[in-house]
Design a protein around this motif. Sequence first.
Motif, short mmCIF file in Angstrom:
data_model
loop_
_atom_site.label_atom_id
_atom_site.label_comp_id
_atom_site.label_asym_id
_atom_site.label_seq_id
_atom_site.Cartn_x
_atom_site.Cartn_y
_atom_site.Cartn_z
N VAL A 1 0.83 4.58 1.80
CA VAL A 1 0.20 5.01 3.05
C VAL A 1 0.29 6.52 3.19
O VAL A 1 1.37 7.11 3.09
CB VAL A 1 0.87 4.34 4.27
N SER B 1 0.82 -1.21 0.00
CA SER B 1 0.00 0.00 0.00
C SER B 1 0.86 1.26 0.00
O SER B 1 2.00 1.25 0.46
CB SER B 1 -0.92 0.03 1.23
N GLU C 1 -3.90 3.65 1.32
CA GLU C 1 -4.23 3.43 2.73
C GLU C 1 -4.04 4.75 3.48
O GLU C 1 -3.06 5.45 3.27
CB GLU C 1 -3.33 2.36 3.33
N ARG D 1 -2.33 -0.53 -3.25
CA ARG D 1 -3.62 0.04 -2.87
C ARG D 1 -3.37 1.27 -1.98
O ARG D 1 -2.34 1.37 -1.33
CB ARG D 1 -4.47 -0.98 -2.11
#
Length: 517
Positions: A482, A480, A513, A511
């Motif tokens: 972040v 991720s 986050e 992804r």
Amino acid sequence: MGKQLTQPKSPFKGRLVLGSALTRGKQPAPETARPGRVGIIDIGSNSIRLVVYEGQARIPSILFNEKVMAGLGRGLAATGAIDAEALDRAITALARFARLAEEMGVTDLTTVATAAVRDASNGHVLLDRLAGIGLPVRLLSGEEEASLSAEGLLAGIPDADGIVGDLGGGSLELVRVSAGRIAERASFPLGVLRVAAIRKRGGRSLAQVVGKALKQGGWGGRGQGLPFYMIGGSWRALALLDMHLTGYRLPIVHQYCMAPDNAAYLVRVLARLDKRRLKAIPAISSSRAPSLPDAAALLAMLVKQLGSSALIVSAYGLREGLLHNALPPELRDADPLIEATREEGRRQGRFPEHGDLLHRWIAPLFAGETPADERLRHAACLLGDVGWRAHPDFRAERGLETALHGNWVGVDARGRGMMGQALFTSFGGTTGSDIVQRVCTDEEISRAVRWGLAMRLAQRLSGGVAPPLEASRLALGRGSVVLHLARGDLALYGEAVERRHKALALAFGMRPEVVTP
């Protein structure tokens, strides 16, 4: 043929006086960092030029640049003297330049003369006549000319490691540079005007003269496996011809790189290219065109004798060397690309120091990059707000144009392309640039896109102001990207910020986050 120097001494004792308070070893006063208008008149063997500079001291902007092809060295090889017509033409041009400098408010004016005046039996006549109109001239020795040319190269390409060749009308200076320092230097009577006379003898005259000069000076094979850095108007014109012949899409001559074989290729091209077609090439000045065959022939001989690995053009030379030599050490050592992009960011951006903060904020995502790419990313961040004044539909194009065609030094075509792609992406550009695709690999473009997406997220999250970036941070997690936000700043994570966070994470194959304390 050439005087060999083994100790890399500065050509000036203490400081170079330009009428300013610039001295070595002292912290610059506020006005030193942004001097007034500085002018340099360069009396060369082929041309006489006035350049007026203003602005940031490390990389000043050129306000005015005018050249007169006086041809002081044109008959020197045959007669040993400057002819009367060339003397009159020079005096007329120099009187105009002195008056222009006064009218432009130039506070520091330096006038230097090189090989033609230095070698001519009547060179003192020109110096005396100029002193009579209130224009004192510093007559540079071959040693000083070589050192200043190399100094100019290092001002524009600080990491240069190879042989510098400065071709003027009356002389050729060769200098070994490495690790930002000047080593051996030599000056040879092989200016482009003298080469023409040598080639008229026919046969292998030029090859014999060049070979003998380099051998006697200890330069034969000295450049084996090293780049050859080309300084001088005739060699820049050769590079422009090479760009024209190859259809090169980014016609920025500084740090343009050619294979060593290109020199011999250009000799063959010029042998069959008639003058009319040569003068029709827009980038090449009609005054330079006649000297190109001689400049190409000399370059081909030098490449062969030195064993050069590449040909790299420098737009900086003696004049920039004069400026650079006068700076205090802390300014001389500053990175020219970073200083110039920081100044441009200050001039065009909305918030002071925003680019440096932006660079620090996105840096954790790119910790494994090379120092060279980190530097390009930093420069792109410093330009990260240059498009805001443009129409919203054209901000991406403004960013791309600024990076590709800006007045930068210390960066090659690949670097300009990566900076341009980052800015294009950060301002919302979606289609690719064919210029960037020509000068960068697919992997380099992808990396620059990630820079741009990170910049784009930062700009939307912060609105371009400092506090939101100072109170948050980016990091790479396990799968991720972040974004760490203070609990009180969660309101900043709106729909537009979320979209940009997702786009950035996708570019990393991860992804998004969000983490709060």
